[in-house]
Structures are given as C-alpha cells and as structure tokens.
Design a protein around this motif. Sequence first.
Motif, PDB file in Angstrom:
ATOM      1  N   ARG A  83      28.507  27.417  -3.074  1.00 22.47           N
ATOM      2  CA  ARG A  83      29.794  28.005  -2.665  1.00 22.47           C
ATOM      3  C   ARG A  83      30.932  27.031  -2.952  1.00 22.47           C
ATOM      4  N   SER A  84      30.714  25.747  -2.669  1.00 20.93           N
ATOM      5  CA  SER A  84      31.735  24.730  -2.944  1.00 20.93           C
ATOM      6  C   SER A  84      32.041  24.645  -4.437  1.00 20.93           C
TER       7      SER A  84
ATOM      8  N   ASN B 194      37.852  32.646  -5.623  1.00 19.93           N
ATOM      9  CA  ASN B 194      36.533  33.246  -5.805  1.00 19.93           C
ATOM     10  C   ASN B 194      35.603  32.861  -4.657  1.00 19.93           C
ATOM     11  N   ASP B 195      34.470  33.553  -4.539  1.00 18.77           N
ATOM     12  CA  ASP B 195      33.476  33.213  -3.516  1.00 18.77           C
ATOM     13  C   ASP B 195      32.079  33.526  -4.043  1.00 18.77           C
ATOM     14  N   LEU B 196      31.110  32.857  -3.488  1.00 23.45           N
ATOM     15  CA  LEU B 196      29.710  33.032  -3.863  1.00 23.45           C
ATOM     16  C   LEU B 196      29.181  34.344  -3.283  1.00 23.45           C
ATOM     17  N   THR B 197      28.461  35.119  -4.099  1.00 23.96           N
ATOM     18  CA  THR B 197      27.896  36.374  -3.613  1.00 23.96           C
ATOM     19  C   THR B 197      26.378  36.442  -3.738  1.00 23.96           C
ATOM     20  N   PHE B 198      25.789  35.683  -4.672  1.00 19.39           N
ATOM     21  CA  PHE B 198      24.347  35.792  -4.890  1.00 19.39           C
ATOM     22  C   PHE B 198      23.842  34.567  -5.646  1.00 19.39           C
TER      23      PHE B 198
ATOM     24  N   ASN C  40       7.511  31.310  -8.202  1.00 22.11           N
ATOM     25  CA  ASN C  40       8.273  32.294  -7.443  1.00 22.11           C
ATOM     26  C   ASN C  40       9.667  32.489  -7.993  1.00 22.11           C
ATOM     27  N   GLU C  41      10.277  33.521  -7.473  1.00 21.29           N
ATOM     28  CA  GLU C  41      11.699  33.748  -7.681  1.00 21.29           C
ATOM     29  C   GLU C  41      12.303  33.836  -6.278  1.00 21.29           C
ATOM     30  N   ILE C  42      13.363  33.076  -6.050  1.00 24.13           N
ATOM     31  CA  ILE C  42      14.020  33.064  -4.746  1.00 24.13           C
ATOM     32  C   ILE C  42      15.408  33.652  -4.941  1.00 24.13           C
ATOM     33  N   MET C  43      15.701  34.686  -4.177  1.00 22.51           N
ATOM     34  CA  MET C  43      17.010  35.330  -4.249  1.00 22.51           C
ATOM     35  C   MET C  43      17.703  35.158  -2.899  1.00 22.51           C
ATOM     36  N   ILE C  44      18.942  34.753  -2.956  1.00 22.48           N
ATOM     37  CA  ILE C  44      19.707  34.464  -1.750  1.00 22.48           C
ATOM     38  C   ILE C  44      20.995  35.277  -1.793  1.00 22.48           C
ATOM     39  N   ALA C  45      21.218  36.036  -0.741  1.00 23.90           N
ATOM     40  CA  ALA C  45      22.459  36.796  -0.622  1.00 23.90           C
ATOM     41  C   ALA C  45      23.200  36.271   0.609  1.00 23.90           C
ATOM     42  N   PRO C  46      24.115  35.317   0.393  1.00 27.38           N
ATOM     43  CA  PRO C  46      24.877  34.786   1.526  1.00 27.38           C
ATOM     44  C   PRO C  46      25.971  35.768   1.933  1.00 27.38           C
TER      45      PRO C  46
END
Length: 98
Positions: free
Chosen positions: A56-57, A66-70, A78-84
């Motif tokens: 995000r920084s 702008n901002d982080l979305t995914f 594995n696949e790691i998905m993060i939705a902040p």
Amino acid sequence: MSHNDIEETYNRIKSHKGVVGAIIANQEGVSIRSSLDNSTTVQYISAVKDLTYKARSAVRDLDPQNDLTFIRIRSKKNEIMIAPDKDHNIIVIQNPNE
C-alpha cells in the motif's frame, strides 16, 4: 461488512475449486473466520499484514491519489490472494494446479 456478509463471502470463497484455505481478518490482525488451524492462520495474517502495509505504501508513493486493492502471489506450491479492505483483509490460499 456485516456478520452475514462475512459468512456469505467466506463460504463462497471456500467452495471454489483448489482453495486450500480462507481467512478473514480485521485490520488489527485478529482472525474473524479461518479454515486453517490457529498457528497457520496467525502465521499468514502476520505475513500478509506486513506485506499489505508495504505494498500500500509503494502504491501511494507512486501516486498519492491511488490505493491498493488486490495482491496476488504465486509460488511453486500455492497462490496467495489478498484483498485488503478498510475493515477486513481477505486471504485465500489455493493450489493453482487443481
């Protein structure tokens, strides 16, 4: 997100093919729902919290509007998905080969 929304989202994610684990955590890093054991959940939340903060920084350093979305990370296993989100982080671990 209401409790019903959290449950609905959690159950929908878990039903997807290849999903190994799903975690919904609040912004303080406390697990609200997890399909993983407690120590694994804590480990993922801790790692994701730091990674999300740094990502995000970086996004905001490049463009303050702008901002982080995914975030999507793929490793050999594995696949790691993060939705902040403002209130919660959704973390999904899946086997991309399934």
